[in-house]
Design a protein around this motif. Structure first.
Motif, mmCIF file in Angstrom:
data_model
loop_
_atom_site.group_PDB
_atom_site.id
_atom_site.type_symbol
_atom_site.label_atom_id
_atom_site.label_comp_id
_atom_site.label_asym_id
_atom_site.label_seq_id
_atom_site.Cartn_x
_atom_site.Cartn_y
_atom_site.Cartn_z
ATOM 1 N N LEU A 239 -4.067 4.681 1.405
ATOM 2 C CA LEU A 239 -4.848 3.805 2.271
ATOM 3 C C LEU A 239 -5.973 3.798 2.994
ATOM 4 N N ARG A 242 -8.755 4.847 1.104
ATOM 5 C CA ARG A 242 -9.459 3.811 0.724
ATOM 6 C C ARG A 242 -10.556 3.016 1.994
ATOM 7 N N ASN A 339 1.664 -2.565 0.486
ATOM 8 C CA ASN A 339 1.118 -1.876 -0.393
ATOM 9 C C ASN A 339 1.604 -1.431 -1.874
ATOM 10 N N VAL A 364 -2.162 -5.367 -0.957
ATOM 11 C CA VAL A 364 -3.434 -4.546 -1.238
ATOM 12 C C VAL A 364 -2.529 -3.367 -2.096
ATOM 13 N N ALA A 366 -3.581 0.457 -2.365
ATOM 14 C CA ALA A 366 -4.496 1.360 -2.065
ATOM 15 C C ALA A 366 -4.954 2.376 -3.249
ATOM 16 N N ALA A 372 -8.271 -4.649 -1.010
ATOM 17 C CA ALA A 372 -8.584 -3.660 0.097
ATOM 18 C C ALA A 372 -9.659 -4.505 0.848
#
Length: 654
Positions: A239, A242, A339, A364, A366, A372
């Protein structure tokens, strides 16, 4: 110096107090009105009916002057008596300049001011009429704020506790200006490194926003910090990669790959902040896991906001619940990131994370990037405007760039007065950017010496390729670029490309013609023709002729740098811009196109660093007319040393 110091100077009534209080309140810093200190001394002198400096100082010691530095409610006390209103009377105003001229009294009060500044925590905005030159010459940002006499009189009239006519206030201010102008160290003279700002046609919000932008540009506000926290192997480092837009954090399927706390700088929608990637937090760590968990907890204490990452496919475990308790006790703002939500099925399961009691989970992926952007939008909205991360030193950043072997390192050494970087006749000696603090022109600058930019850097391999990349990064870090050219030989394609890079990067520009000791009269004539032909797009660039070998004219670089940066940060008030534009269009209207006459409705300066102007029109406007507007803006307002962008937008009919 304990924290950030912002010094705001200028004549009486220029808006220093309002601007300083608004800035200090916005930054949660202290505020000091040094003018109130002189007013308080004048109040005491009038009350005690004393005239001699030693008598005034003695009276002050009997009933000491003290301040509250809260910008939302600044107060001045004489002993235990609040005199905040009394010192704004017309009688005090008429006498303060006379009292303030006593050198002994000024020295006594300057010491008092410096003690208050030294005791301030975090930062302080100090305003007065000789702050940047006398009281705090080491201030991180110096602003000289001024306005015409009529505007100042109206502002001062609103501050006075007595009912006084504007004309009388204007006369008092004019008399005070005349007295100040006769002083050896006149407060009407800005510090050499101060940014000058004409507030005549600007409202308070415009002035504060501009100074705030200067603070941000110099990294003086401190970046907000986000700690990415979670159990091992929930995808924190993925993450982080990202969010920063590049693969820097190490990622493997094995839990516990990340052990140390690692900071990365990130940016989203113009907001810069720091991300702390942490190792996995464990409820009962053993061995090295104890240090990893301890590091995660330290990151929580350090952060302004915590991004708590949970594996949505696994769901909340007992360790997650224990970590939630730790986060709640920290008192920090928390965003819950669910995530590994790769699709609708995982999204349905992830809703169970509401049970953690941290509010809405932000979904999200990642790995694939799903959600994101929405997560980043929400995160930057929740960030504080100023973070806990220590601000920069505030030195102006200068990148030395140019082809190999034009004398960049030699110039750096002669400016420093000693050998700081390696110099050799072989081209390409410098490969890594080198930061050096150098004092020239009574000001300290952060110079970045860089590797030379070759003909086709993208085709280079190994060290030359990476040196070129680092040079581009150095230019991105800088505020002003010094492009060094070899004046003794004809300009090359690479020289022009380097100058173009600076313009495209939107940096202020100074062109240094080096090796002037090798230039004879014939070469000067030839060089003038080359500059006129090959750099015709850059007549606004500041130019300095020097000899790095002998030091000839090195003293001319600092004024050119200051002029370029001042232009780069300059803002034209909207009212003044539109008054100019109206007169310009009236005299020279835009050309008719397809039988239609475009109407220029209004214009605004949308940005500084570099200046960008947006002109709104009813129809498409010819590029030649846009260039005409840019040229006339430069002629009217003067922007030497900086690129200026003029954008025409067609405003739809309502």
């Amino acid at each position: 110096m304990s924290g950030i110091i912002v010094a705001i100077d200028g004549p009486s009534g220029s808006g220093k107090s309002s601007t300083s209080k608004a800035l200090a309140a916005r930054a949660s810093w202290s505020y000091l009105d040094t003018g109130a200190l002189y007013r308080a001394a004048t109040f005491i002198a009038l009350r005690e009916n004393v005239e001699e400096p030693w008598e005034i100082i003695s009276a002050i010691k009997k009933t000491p002057i003290s301040f509250t530095t809260d910008p939302k409610d600044p107060r001045v006390f004489c002993g235990d008596i609040d005199i905040s209103t009394e010192i704004r009377s017309a009688r005090v105003t008429d006498n303060v300049s006379r009292i303030a001229t006593f050198p002994e009294l000024r020295a006594y009060l300057v010491d008092m001011q410096r003690n208050i500044i030294e005791e301030a925590k975090g930062g302080i905005v100090v305003e007065g009429r000789d702050i940047g030159t006398v009281v705090a010459p080491e201030a991180n940002l110096k602003v000289f704020l001024y306005a015409d006499l009529q505007a100042r009189a109206l502002r001062r009239e609103a501050e006075l506790s007595d009912d006084v006519e504007t004309e009388a206030v204007a006369a008092s201010l004019k008399n005070r200006d005349q007295m100040d102008s006769t002083r050896k160290s006149s407060p009407l003279r800005p510090a050499s490194d101060a940014l000058e700002l004409d507030s005549t046609l600007m409202d308070l919000e415009e002035v504060v926003d501009l100074v705030w932008d200067w603070l941000k540009r110099r990294n003086l506000l401190g970046l907000p910090t986000v700690a990415v926290i979670g159990r091992p192997n929930v995808g924190k480092s993925t993450l982080v990669n990202r969010m920063i837009g590049r693969r820097e954090a190490i990622v493997e399927d094995t839990p516990g790959v990340t052990r140390d706390r690692v900071k990365y700088e990130a940016e989203w929608n113009g907001r810069r902040f720091l991300l702390i990637d942490t190792g996995g937090w464990e409820l009962a760590p053993e061995g090295i896991s104890e240090k990893i968990t301890s590091g995660s907890e330290a990151a929580i204490r350090e952060a302004d906001l915590v991004l708590f990452v949970v594996d949505a496919q696994v769901g909340a475990l007992d360790e997650d619940s224990s970590l939630v308790e730790l986060l709640r006790r920290s008192g920090k703002k928390i965003i819950l990131a669910a995530n590994k939500v790769d699709g609708q099925a995982e999204e349905s399961d992830a809703h169970a994370l509401w049970n953690l009691g941290l509010g809405e989970p932000r979904f999200v992926s990642a790995l694939h990037g799903r959600g994101a952007g929405d997560l980043m939008d929400y995160l930057v909205r929740e960030l504080p405007e100023i973070g806990s991360e220590k601000a920069d030193d505030g030195f102006r950043r200068v990148a030395l760039i140019g082809r190999p072997n034009v004398g960049k390192s030699s110039l750096l050494n002669i400016l420093a007065g000693e050998s700081r970087v390696i110099v050799d006749d072989m081209a390409g000696t410098t490969r890594d950017p080198v930061d050096e603090l150098i004092e020239i022109g009574d000001q300290t600058w952060r110079f970045i010496d860089t590797a030379g930019i070759r003909r086709r850097a993208h085709q280079d391999s190994g060290t030359d390729y990476y040196a070129s990349l680092r040079t581009a990064l150095a230019l991105d870090r800088a505020e002003v670029a010094v492009v060094v050219l070899d004046a003794s030989i004809p300009l090359t394609e690479q020289d022009i490309r380097v100058v173009t890079m600076v313009e495209e990067a939107g940096r202020a520009l100074v062109i240094v013609m080096n090796k002037w000791d090798l230039v004879d009269e014939d070469r000067q004539n030839q060089l003038d023709k080359e500059l006129e032909r090959q750099l015709e797009r850059y007549p606004w660039a500041q130019r300095v002729n020097v000899s790095a070998k002998t030091g000839w004219h090195r003293d001319r670089l600092a004024p050119a740098l200051r002029t370029a940066i001042h232009s780069w940060e300059k803002r034209v008030p909207t009212s003044k811009l539109n008054a100019f534009l109206g007169a310009l269009i009236g005299a020279t209207p835009p050309p008719v196109r397809s039988g239609k006459q475009p109407k220029i409705r209004f214009a605004t300066q949308a940005a500084v660093c570099p200046p960008k102007f947006v002109v709104f029109a009813s129809e498409w406007v010819e590029p030649s007319y846009r260039r005409f507007i840019e040229r006339r803006i430069r002629e009217e307002f003067g922007f030497p040393g900086t690129p200026v962008e003029v954008v025409v937008k067609v405003k739809e009919r309502e």
